[in-house]
Design a protein around this motif. Structure first.
Motif, PDB file in Angstrom:
ATOM      1  N   LEU A 158     -11.180   7.384  -0.363  1.00  0.00           N
ATOM      2  CA  LEU A 158     -11.551   6.462   0.716  1.00  0.00           C
ATOM      3  C   LEU A 158     -11.454   7.108   2.096  1.00  0.00           C
ATOM      4  O   LEU A 158     -12.216   6.769   3.001  1.00  0.00           O
ATOM      5  CB  LEU A 158     -10.679   5.207   0.648  1.00  0.00           C
ATOM      6  CG  LEU A 158     -10.968   4.285  -0.537  1.00  0.00           C
ATOM      7  CD1 LEU A 158      -9.991   3.113  -0.565  1.00  0.00           C
ATOM      8  CD2 LEU A 158     -12.408   3.758  -0.493  1.00  0.00           C
ATOM      9  N   VAL A 159     -10.522   8.039   2.269  1.00  0.00           N
ATOM     10  CA  VAL A 159     -10.463   8.776   3.536  1.00  0.00           C
ATOM     11  C   VAL A 159     -11.766   9.546   3.741  1.00  0.00           C
ATOM     12  O   VAL A 159     -12.331   9.571   4.847  1.00  0.00           O
ATOM     13  CB  VAL A 159      -9.252   9.734   3.563  1.00  0.00           C
ATOM     14  CG1 VAL A 159      -9.365  10.722   4.723  1.00  0.00           C
ATOM     15  CG2 VAL A 159      -7.952   8.944   3.682  1.00  0.00           C
ATOM     16  N   LEU A 190      -8.844  -0.636   0.167  1.00  0.00           N
ATOM     17  CA  LEU A 190      -7.669  -0.447  -0.683  1.00  0.00           C
ATOM     18  C   LEU A 190      -7.198  -1.781  -1.263  1.00  0.00           C
ATOM     19  O   LEU A 190      -6.921  -1.895  -2.464  1.00  0.00           O
ATOM     20  CB  LEU A 190      -6.534   0.203   0.116  1.00  0.00           C
ATOM     21  CG  LEU A 190      -6.707   1.686   0.433  1.00  0.00           C
ATOM     22  CD1 LEU A 190      -5.725   2.127   1.503  1.00  0.00           C
ATOM     23  CD2 LEU A 190      -6.530   2.537  -0.821  1.00  0.00           C
ATOM     24  N   VAL A 191      -7.105  -2.785  -0.406  1.00  0.00           N
ATOM     25  CA  VAL A 191      -6.650  -4.104  -0.859  1.00  0.00           C
ATOM     26  C   VAL A 191      -7.637  -4.703  -1.848  1.00  0.00           C
ATOM     27  O   VAL A 191      -7.255  -5.271  -2.884  1.00  0.00           O
ATOM     28  CB  VAL A 191      -6.436  -5.047   0.343  1.00  0.00           C
ATOM     29  CG1 VAL A 191      -6.209  -6.480  -0.126  1.00  0.00           C
ATOM     30  CG2 VAL A 191      -5.255  -4.572   1.196  1.00  0.00           C
ATOM     31  N   GLU A 192      -8.914  -4.562  -1.562  1.00  0.00           N
ATOM     32  CA  GLU A 192      -9.933  -5.109  -2.467  1.00  0.00           C
ATOM     33  C   GLU A 192      -9.872  -4.425  -3.830  1.00  0.00           C
ATOM     34  O   GLU A 192     -10.016  -5.074  -4.866  1.00  0.00           O
ATOM     35  CB  GLU A 192     -11.319  -4.922  -1.841  1.00  0.00           C
ATOM     36  CG  GLU A 192     -12.428  -5.734  -2.506  1.00  0.00           C
ATOM     37  CD  GLU A 192     -13.041  -5.027  -3.712  1.00  0.00           C
ATOM     38  OE1 GLU A 192     -13.603  -5.716  -4.586  1.00  0.00           O
ATOM     39  OE2 GLU A 192     -12.959  -3.781  -3.776  1.00  0.00           O
ATOM     40  N   THR A 193      -9.613  -3.134  -3.826  1.00  0.00           N
ATOM     41  CA  THR A 193      -9.546  -2.391  -5.081  1.00  0.00           C
ATOM     42  C   THR A 193      -8.374  -2.850  -5.936  1.00  0.00           C
ATOM     43  O   THR A 193      -8.518  -3.122  -7.124  1.00  0.00           O
ATOM     44  CB  THR A 193      -9.436  -0.882  -4.814  1.00  0.00           C
ATOM     45  OG1 THR A 193     -10.600  -0.443  -4.110  1.00  0.00           O
ATOM     46  CG2 THR A 193      -9.328  -0.099  -6.121  1.00  0.00           C
ATOM     47  N   VAL A 194      -7.185  -2.946  -5.342  1.00  0.00           N
ATOM     48  CA  VAL A 194      -6.004  -3.299  -6.138  1.00  0.00           C
ATOM     49  C   VAL A 194      -5.996  -4.767  -6.544  1.00  0.00           C
ATOM     50  O   VAL A 194      -5.233  -5.170  -7.429  1.00  0.00           O
ATOM     51  CB  VAL A 194      -4.697  -2.931  -5.414  1.00  0.00           C
ATOM     52  CG1 VAL A 194      -4.641  -1.436  -5.154  1.00  0.00           C
ATOM     53  CG2 VAL A 194      -4.516  -3.714  -4.117  1.00  0.00           C
ATOM     54  N   ASP A 195      -6.848  -5.573  -5.912  1.00  0.00           N
ATOM     55  CA  ASP A 195      -6.967  -6.969  -6.327  1.00  0.00           C
ATOM     56  C   ASP A 195      -7.866  -7.129  -7.545  1.00  0.00           C
ATOM     57  O   ASP A 195      -8.012  -8.236  -8.077  1.00  0.00           O
ATOM     58  CB  ASP A 195      -7.524  -7.820  -5.177  1.00  0.00           C
ATOM     59  CG  ASP A 195      -6.431  -8.266  -4.216  1.00  0.00           C
ATOM     60  OD1 ASP A 195      -5.249  -8.225  -4.616  1.00  0.00           O
ATOM     61  OD2 ASP A 195      -6.750  -8.643  -3.074  1.00  0.00           O
ATOM     62  N   HIS A 196      -8.498  -6.025  -7.977  1.00  0.00           N
ATOM     63  CA  HIS A 196      -9.412  -6.079  -9.122  1.00  0.00           C
ATOM     64  C   HIS A 196      -9.034  -4.977 -10.119  1.00  0.00           C
ATOM     65  O   HIS A 196      -9.652  -3.908 -10.154  1.00  0.00           O
ATOM     66  CB  HIS A 196     -10.863  -5.916  -8.662  1.00  0.00           C
ATOM     67  CG  HIS A 196     -11.327  -7.043  -7.792  1.00  0.00           C
ATOM     68  ND1 HIS A 196     -11.098  -7.080  -6.441  1.00  0.00           N
ATOM     69  CD2 HIS A 196     -11.975  -8.196  -8.105  1.00  0.00           C
ATOM     70  CE1 HIS A 196     -11.610  -8.197  -5.944  1.00  0.00           C
ATOM     71  NE2 HIS A 196     -12.138  -8.890  -6.927  1.00  0.00           N
ATOM     72  N   PRO A 197      -7.988  -5.224 -10.926  1.00  0.00           N
ATOM     73  CA  PRO A 197      -7.473  -4.194 -11.838  1.00  0.00           C
ATOM     74  C   PRO A 197      -8.450  -3.716 -12.897  1.00  0.00           C
ATOM     75  O   PRO A 197      -8.232  -2.673 -13.504  1.00  0.00           O
ATOM     76  CB  PRO A 197      -6.258  -4.872 -12.481  1.00  0.00           C
ATOM     77  CG  PRO A 197      -6.494  -6.334 -12.320  1.00  0.00           C
ATOM     78  CD  PRO A 197      -7.225  -6.474 -11.018  1.00  0.00           C
ATOM     79  N   LYS A 198      -9.540  -4.454 -13.124  1.00  0.00           N
ATOM     80  CA  LYS A 198     -10.518  -4.008 -14.119  1.00  0.00           C
ATOM     81  C   LYS A 198     -11.692  -3.276 -13.482  1.00  0.00           C
ATOM     82  O   LYS A 198     -12.651  -2.920 -14.162  1.00  0.00           O
ATOM     83  CB  LYS A 198     -11.016  -5.210 -14.930  1.00  0.00           C
ATOM     84  CG  LYS A 198      -9.929  -5.847 -15.794  1.00  0.00           C
ATOM     85  CD  LYS A 198     -10.488  -6.950 -16.675  1.00  0.00           C
ATOM     86  CE  LYS A 198      -9.391  -7.547 -17.551  1.00  0.00           C
ATOM     87  NZ  LYS A 198      -9.903  -8.617 -18.437  1.00  0.00           N
ATOM     88  N   ARG A 199     -11.574  -3.058 -12.178  1.00  0.00           N
ATOM     89  CA  ARG A 199     -12.647  -2.356 -11.474  1.00  0.00           C
ATOM     90  C   ARG A 199     -12.798  -0.943 -12.004  1.00  0.00           C
ATOM     91  O   ARG A 199     -11.810  -0.243 -12.259  1.00  0.00           O
ATOM     92  CB  ARG A 199     -12.325  -2.327  -9.981  1.00  0.00           C
ATOM     93  CG  ARG A 199     -13.362  -1.600  -9.136  1.00  0.00           C
ATOM     94  CD  ARG A 199     -13.050  -1.795  -7.673  1.00  0.00           C
ATOM     95  NE  ARG A 199     -13.905  -0.969  -6.843  1.00  0.00           N
ATOM     96  CZ  ARG A 199     -13.901  -1.014  -5.515  1.00  0.00           C
ATOM     97  NH1 ARG A 199     -13.094  -1.846  -4.892  1.00  0.00           N
ATOM     98  NH2 ARG A 199     -14.700  -0.240  -4.819  1.00  0.00           N
ATOM     99  N   PHE A 200     -14.038  -0.507 -12.157  1.00  0.00           N
ATOM    100  CA  PHE A 200     -14.297   0.838 -12.650  1.00  0.00           C
ATOM    101  C   PHE A 200     -13.905   1.842 -11.573  1.00  0.00           C
ATOM    102  O   PHE A 200     -14.269   1.684 -10.396  1.00  0.00           O
ATOM    103  CB  PHE A 200     -15.774   0.995 -13.008  1.00  0.00           C
ATOM    104  CG  PHE A 200     -16.029   2.078 -14.009  1.00  0.00           C
ATOM    105  CD1 PHE A 200     -15.592   1.932 -15.317  1.00  0.00           C
ATOM    106  CD2 PHE A 200     -16.680   3.235 -13.657  1.00  0.00           C
ATOM    107  CE1 PHE A 200     -15.802   2.933 -16.252  1.00  0.00           C
ATOM    108  CE2 PHE A 200     -16.901   4.239 -14.581  1.00  0.00           C
ATOM    109  CZ  PHE A 200     -16.462   4.084 -15.891  1.00  0.00           C
ATOM    110  N   PRO A 201     -13.125   2.861 -11.921  1.00  0.00           N
ATOM    111  CA  PRO A 201     -12.595   3.803 -10.918  1.00  0.00           C
ATOM    112  C   PRO A 201     -13.625   4.796 -10.398  1.00  0.00           C
ATOM    113  O   PRO A 201     -13.693   5.945 -10.833  1.00  0.00           O
ATOM    114  CB  PRO A 201     -11.473   4.515 -11.693  1.00  0.00           C
ATOM    115  CG  PRO A 201     -11.944   4.496 -13.101  1.00  0.00           C
ATOM    116  CD  PRO A 201     -12.669   3.180 -13.280  1.00  0.00           C
ATOM    117  N   GLU A 202     -14.410   4.351  -9.432  1.00  0.00           N
ATOM    118  CA  GLU A 202     -15.468   5.221  -8.915  1.00  0.00           C
ATOM    119  C   GLU A 202     -14.912   6.409  -8.129  1.00  0.00           C
ATOM    120  O   GLU A 202     -15.653   7.332  -7.783  1.00  0.00           O
ATOM    121  CB  GLU A 202     -16.442   4.436  -8.029  1.00  0.00           C
ATOM    122  CG  GLU A 202     -15.880   3.961  -6.711  1.00  0.00           C
ATOM    123  CD  GLU A 202     -15.226   2.585  -6.808  1.00  0.00           C
ATOM    124  OE1 GLU A 202     -14.946   1.993  -5.751  1.00  0.00           O
ATOM    125  OE2 GLU A 202     -14.987   2.112  -7.932  1.00  0.00           O
TER     126      GLU A 202
END
Length: 256
Positions: free
Chosen positions: A185-186, A135-147
């Protein structure tokens, strides 16, 4: 009085006064005995007596605040709660959660809001757990593609990004990094057995209509398992208090 045997609950608030509904919700956790901490960038001025105000900038600096294209802060609140839990906070709660029974201390706490989606309005995750790290890694990368979205939505988001209309989280649906991401993620980390049934945190599935029914009471919304009721503030934020029937569940809540 705070019960040292109960876990502390933490919330985030951005903007002006809390207003009567959020005040009533925070008071409900105090009344049950939970130490209640409200993280703020500015003093709202109407926090209930007993609620501890904490400097939200110690979790994320003010410069990190994201305003969604709809003008709301819900997306930033998703980011904040994951960062907050990573510091060791016990339980995060949204300010529109009304507590009816004590929340137990347990490493994983989240619940189904529907047959297909897990909500994050009440959330506890162990520091160092794989799901919290994700979760933290995801929100630290706002341009990450939403898999975590379906193939069709990912294709659409990809097309929007290609023409410059999707640059970060603030351009995506406002709940993008909330329930959809948590549910994904769950499942990924095989934690479905940790998810509470709908009636534990989200029994009020009819939202505004049920809360304003003058023939219903809080007791009509809960079961023996219910710990809190999500008031779904988004459906109520324009509602004048004068229009709340005093005998309705929301009328009961505001009178407490």
């Amino acid at each position: 009085m705070t019960d040292p045997g109960l876990p502390a609950v933490h919330a985030i608030w951005i903007g002006g006064p809390l207003g009567p509904m959020h005040v009533a919700c925070l008071k409900s956790f105090l009344r049950i005995g939970h130490r209640t901490v409200l993280h703020v960038y500015d003093d709202p001025g109407d926090a209930p007596l007993g609620v501890e105000l904490a400097d939200a900038a110690e979790i994320l600096p003010r410069e990190r605040i994201i305003v969604h294209r709809n003008g709301g802060y819900a997306l930033f609140a998703d980011i904040f709660r994951y960062k907050l839990l990573a510091t060791g906070a016990e339980i995060y709660i949204d300010c529109d959660m009304f507590c009816v029974r004590p929340l137990e201390r347990r490493p994983y706490m989240f619940g189904w809001e529907s047959q297909t989606r897990i909500n994050n309005a009440v959330l506890s995750l162990p520091v160092g757990s794989l799901i919290l790290s994700d979760l933290v890694e995801t929100v630290d990368h706002p341009k990450r593609f939403p898999e975590w979205y379906s193939w069709s939505k990912r294709l659409r988001f990809g097309a929007l990004r290609a023409i410059g209309k999707l640059k970060g989280f603030e351009d995506m649906p406002h709940a993008s990094i909330g329930p959809p991401l948590l549910t994904y993620l769950v499942r990924k980390h095989r934690l479905l057995d940790q998810a509470s049934p709908m009636d534990v945190f989200y029994p009020n599935i009819e939202g505004r209509g049920t809360l304003l029914d003058p023939k219903k009471t809080i007791a009509d919304l809960v079961t023996a398992q219910t710990r809190a009721i999500h008031l779904w503030h988004g459906s109520l934020w324009k509602l004048p208090l004068a229009d709340v029937p005093p005998t309705s569940p929301l009328g009961e809540i505001l009178a407490m």
